[in-house]
Design a protein around this motif. Structure first.
Motif, PDB file in Angstrom:
ATOM      1  N   GLY A 112      -8.050  -0.911  -1.205  1.00 54.59           N
ATOM      2  CA  GLY A 112      -7.351  -1.452  -0.038  1.00 54.59           C
ATOM      3  C   GLY A 112      -7.472  -0.520   1.154  1.00 54.59           C
ATOM      4  N   LYS A 113      -7.340   0.781   0.885  1.00 52.35           N
ATOM      5  CA  LYS A 113      -7.449   1.781   1.957  1.00 52.35           C
ATOM      6  C   LYS A 113      -8.863   1.795   2.540  1.00 52.35           C
TER       7      LYS A 113
ATOM      8  N   ALA B 299      -6.452  -8.328   0.707  1.00 54.39           N
ATOM      9  CA  ALA B 299      -5.919  -8.290  -0.665  1.00 54.39           C
ATOM     10  C   ALA B 299      -6.955  -7.674  -1.600  1.00 54.39           C
ATOM     11  N   VAL B 300      -6.440  -7.084  -2.678  1.00 54.97           N
ATOM     12  CA  VAL B 300      -7.275  -6.491  -3.725  1.00 54.97           C
ATOM     13  C   VAL B 300      -6.874  -7.148  -5.042  1.00 54.97           C
TER      14      VAL B 300
ATOM     15  N   ARG C 251      -5.972  -2.651  -8.163  1.00 56.86           N
ATOM     16  CA  ARG C 251      -5.101  -2.009  -7.172  1.00 56.86           C
ATOM     17  C   ARG C 251      -4.831  -0.554  -7.561  1.00 56.86           C
TER      18      ARG C 251
ATOM     19  N   MET D 205      -6.605   2.008  -6.660  1.00 57.10           N
ATOM     20  CA  MET D 205      -7.851   2.796  -6.790  1.00 57.10           C
ATOM     21  C   MET D 205      -8.383   3.260  -5.437  1.00 57.10           C
TER      22      MET D 205
ATOM     23  N   PHE E  62      -4.570 -14.564  -2.171  1.00 52.59           N
ATOM     24  CA  PHE E  62      -3.648 -14.486  -1.031  1.00 52.59           C
ATOM     25  C   PHE E  62      -2.993 -15.840  -0.779  1.00 52.59           C
TER      26      PHE E  62
ATOM     27  N   VAL F  84       3.122  -7.642   8.654  1.00 48.59           N
ATOM     28  CA  VAL F  84       3.158  -6.909   7.371  1.00 48.59           C
ATOM     29  C   VAL F  84       4.392  -7.344   6.573  1.00 48.59           C
ATOM     30  N   GLY F  85       4.417  -7.254   5.300  1.00 52.77           N
ATOM     31  CA  GLY F  85       3.474  -6.665   4.405  1.00 52.77           C
ATOM     32  C   GLY F  85       4.009  -5.301   3.900  1.00 52.77           C
ATOM     33  N   PRO F  86       3.201  -4.655   3.116  1.00 54.09           N
ATOM     34  CA  PRO F  86       3.565  -3.363   2.517  1.00 54.09           C
ATOM     35  C   PRO F  86       3.471  -2.217   3.530  1.00 54.09           C
TER      36      PRO F  86
HETATM   37  C1  COA Z   1      -1.685  -3.997  -0.191  1.00 59.03           C
HETATM   38  C2  COA Z   1      -2.950  -3.893  -1.038  1.00 59.03           C
HETATM   39  C3  COA Z   1      -4.122  -4.506  -0.256  1.00 59.03           C
HETATM   40  C4  COA Z   1      -3.244  -2.403  -1.284  1.00 59.03           C
HETATM   41  O1  COA Z   1      -4.473  -2.298  -1.979  1.00 59.03           O
HETATM   42  P1  COA Z   1      -4.748  -1.113  -3.022  1.00 59.03           P
HETATM   43  O2  COA Z   1      -6.201  -1.074  -3.282  1.00 59.03           O
HETATM   44  O3  COA Z   1      -3.847  -1.230  -4.187  1.00 59.03           O
HETATM   45  O4  COA Z   1      -4.284   0.170  -2.158  1.00 59.03           O
HETATM   46  P2  COA Z   1      -4.841   1.658  -2.278  1.00 59.03           P
HETATM   47  O5  COA Z   1      -5.100   1.995  -3.709  1.00 59.03           O
HETATM   48  O6  COA Z   1      -5.993   1.834  -1.364  1.00 59.03           O
HETATM   49  O7  COA Z   1      -3.593   2.487  -1.745  1.00 59.03           O
HETATM   50  C5  COA Z   1      -3.650   3.440  -0.669  1.00 59.03           C
HETATM   51  C6  COA Z   1      -2.316   4.171  -0.624  1.00 59.03           C
HETATM   52  O8  COA Z   1      -1.257   3.256  -0.315  1.00 59.03           O
HETATM   53  C7  COA Z   1      -0.290   3.218  -1.368  1.00 59.03           C
HETATM   54  N1  COA Z   1       0.136   1.827  -1.582  1.00 59.03           N
HETATM   55  C8  COA Z   1      -0.649   0.788  -1.909  1.00 59.03           C
HETATM   56  N2  COA Z   1       0.088  -0.346  -1.977  1.00 59.03           N
HETATM   57  C9  COA Z   1       1.348   0.004  -1.693  1.00 59.03           C
HETATM   58  C10 COA Z   1       2.561  -0.719  -1.614  1.00 59.03           C
HETATM   59  N3  COA Z   1       2.624  -2.040  -1.848  1.00 59.03           N
HETATM   60  N4  COA Z   1       3.689  -0.040  -1.300  1.00 59.03           N
HETATM   61  C11 COA Z   1       3.639   1.297  -1.077  1.00 59.03           C
HETATM   62  N5  COA Z   1       2.507   2.040  -1.128  1.00 59.03           N
HETATM   63  C12 COA Z   1       1.380   1.400  -1.435  1.00 59.03           C
HETATM   64  C13 COA Z   1      -1.003   3.761  -2.595  1.00 59.03           C
HETATM   65  O9  COA Z   1      -0.104   4.337  -3.500  1.00 59.03           O
HETATM   66  C14 COA Z   1      -1.924   4.795  -1.964  1.00 59.03           C
HETATM   67  O10 COA Z   1      -1.202   5.982  -1.682  1.00 59.03           O
HETATM   68  P3  COA Z   1      -1.844   7.431  -1.906  1.00 59.03           P
HETATM   69  O11 COA Z   1      -2.976   7.522  -0.900  1.00 59.03           O
HETATM   70  O12 COA Z   1      -0.738   8.357  -1.628  1.00 59.03           O
HETATM   71  O13 COA Z   1      -2.368   7.441  -3.302  1.00 59.03           O
HETATM   72  C15 COA Z   1      -2.789  -4.590  -2.429  1.00 59.03           C
HETATM   73  O14 COA Z   1      -1.634  -4.075  -3.058  1.00 59.03           O
HETATM   74  C16 COA Z   1      -2.667  -6.106  -2.362  1.00 59.03           C
HETATM   75  O15 COA Z   1      -3.670  -6.818  -2.441  1.00 59.03           O
HETATM   76  N6  COA Z   1      -1.419  -6.647  -2.229  1.00 59.03           N
HETATM   77  C17 COA Z   1      -1.202  -8.101  -2.174  1.00 59.03           C
HETATM   78  C18 COA Z   1      -1.636  -8.688  -0.837  1.00 59.03           C
HETATM   79  C19 COA Z   1      -0.931  -7.996   0.347  1.00 59.03           C
HETATM   80  O16 COA Z   1       0.249  -7.703   0.323  1.00 59.03           O
HETATM   81  N7  COA Z   1      -1.721  -7.757   1.430  1.00 59.03           N
HETATM   82  C20 COA Z   1      -1.219  -7.150   2.666  1.00 59.03           C
HETATM   83  C21 COA Z   1      -0.681  -8.216   3.559  1.00 59.03           C
HETATM   84  S1  COA Z   1      -0.052  -7.525   5.092  1.00 59.03           S
END
Ligand code: COA
Length: 164
Positions: A104-105, A93-94, A99, A101, A47, A129-131
């Motif tokens: 994150g959820k 973060a993951v 990612r 899997m 991060f 946020v973020g995503p």
């Molecule tokens: C954001 C983050 C934590 C998500 O972790 P992850 O383990 O990949 O997420 P998950 O697999 O649990 O995803 C859960 C759902 O969200 C969706 N999703 C995950 N990241 C997404 C993104 N960036 N944009 C849109 N959808 C997303 C997945 O497709 C999934 O949808 P589904 O339930 O319909 O299958 C990871 O992408 C990450 O570490 N990003 C970089 C750091 C960051 O941006 N942190 C957030 C700061 S606010």
């Protein structure tokens, strides 16, 4: 960066999410003080240096307000809550290769449940946020109108901090 609001009384059932990860050998648990060094190194790498400050704030609380995901003793994700401000979630973060899997959820849900059950909040704020779609899909979060800039306004960068 905008903030999002989560209704903690309307969280989805988290059990299938945890069970699915358990079947894949992923453990979601609260971090302990002995995890601090490894977790902070991970937060710095995945991060930012500034997020390490937030993780350290979580480690200063009892119980520690930070959850981790591990796979065979390897750290693959983290999530903080109640770190930068009361009722705030983040950062999280993951590991890139883990990612998509559901990790994150699961970390998000575990944190939301702690904010509801341990701290008594009815709503939680996802700070800066973020995503957005990730939070919308995972916990039904909604963007708070006119919340940009968030608490992270006028933020220093590590480079600026190094200047005399
Ligand atoms: C954001 C983050 C934590 C998500 O972790 P992850 O383990 O990949 O997420 P998950 O697999 O649990 O995803 C859960 C759902 O969200 C969706 N999703 C995950 N990241 C997404 C993104 N960036 N944009 C849109 N959808 C997303 C997945 O497709 C999934 O949808 P589904 O339930 O319909 O299958 C990871 O992408 C990450 O570490 N990003 C970089 C750091 C960051 O941006 N942190 C957030 C700061 S606010």
């Amino acid at each position: 960066m905008q903030n999002m609001l989560v209704d903690l009384l309307a969280l989805p059932d988290s059990r299938p999410v945890y069970e699915e990860l358990k079947s894949k050998g992923i453990v979601i648990r609260r971090a302990l003080a002995p995890d601090k060094k490894l977790v902070c190194d991970f937060v710095r790498r995945t991060f930012s240096e500034c997020a390490v400050g937030e993780a350290e704030a979580s480690f200063a609380r009892k119980p520690v307000s930070l959850f981790i995901a591990t796979e065979q003793e390897r750290l693959v994700g983290f999530a903080c809550y109640e770190a930068t401000a009361p009722d705030f979630f983040g950062p999280t973060a993951v590991e890139k290769d883990h990612r998509g899997m559901g990790i994150g959820k699961a970390l998000l849900l575990r944190s939301m449940e702690a904010m509801r059950d341990e701290l008594g909040y009815v709503y939680a704020i996802i700070g800066g946020v973020g995503p957005i779609p990730f939070y919308e899909k995972s916990v039904g979060a909604r963007v708070i109108p006119n919340s940009d800039p968030s608490i992270y306004r006028d933020f220093m960068t590590p480079k600026q901090k190094e200047k005399p």
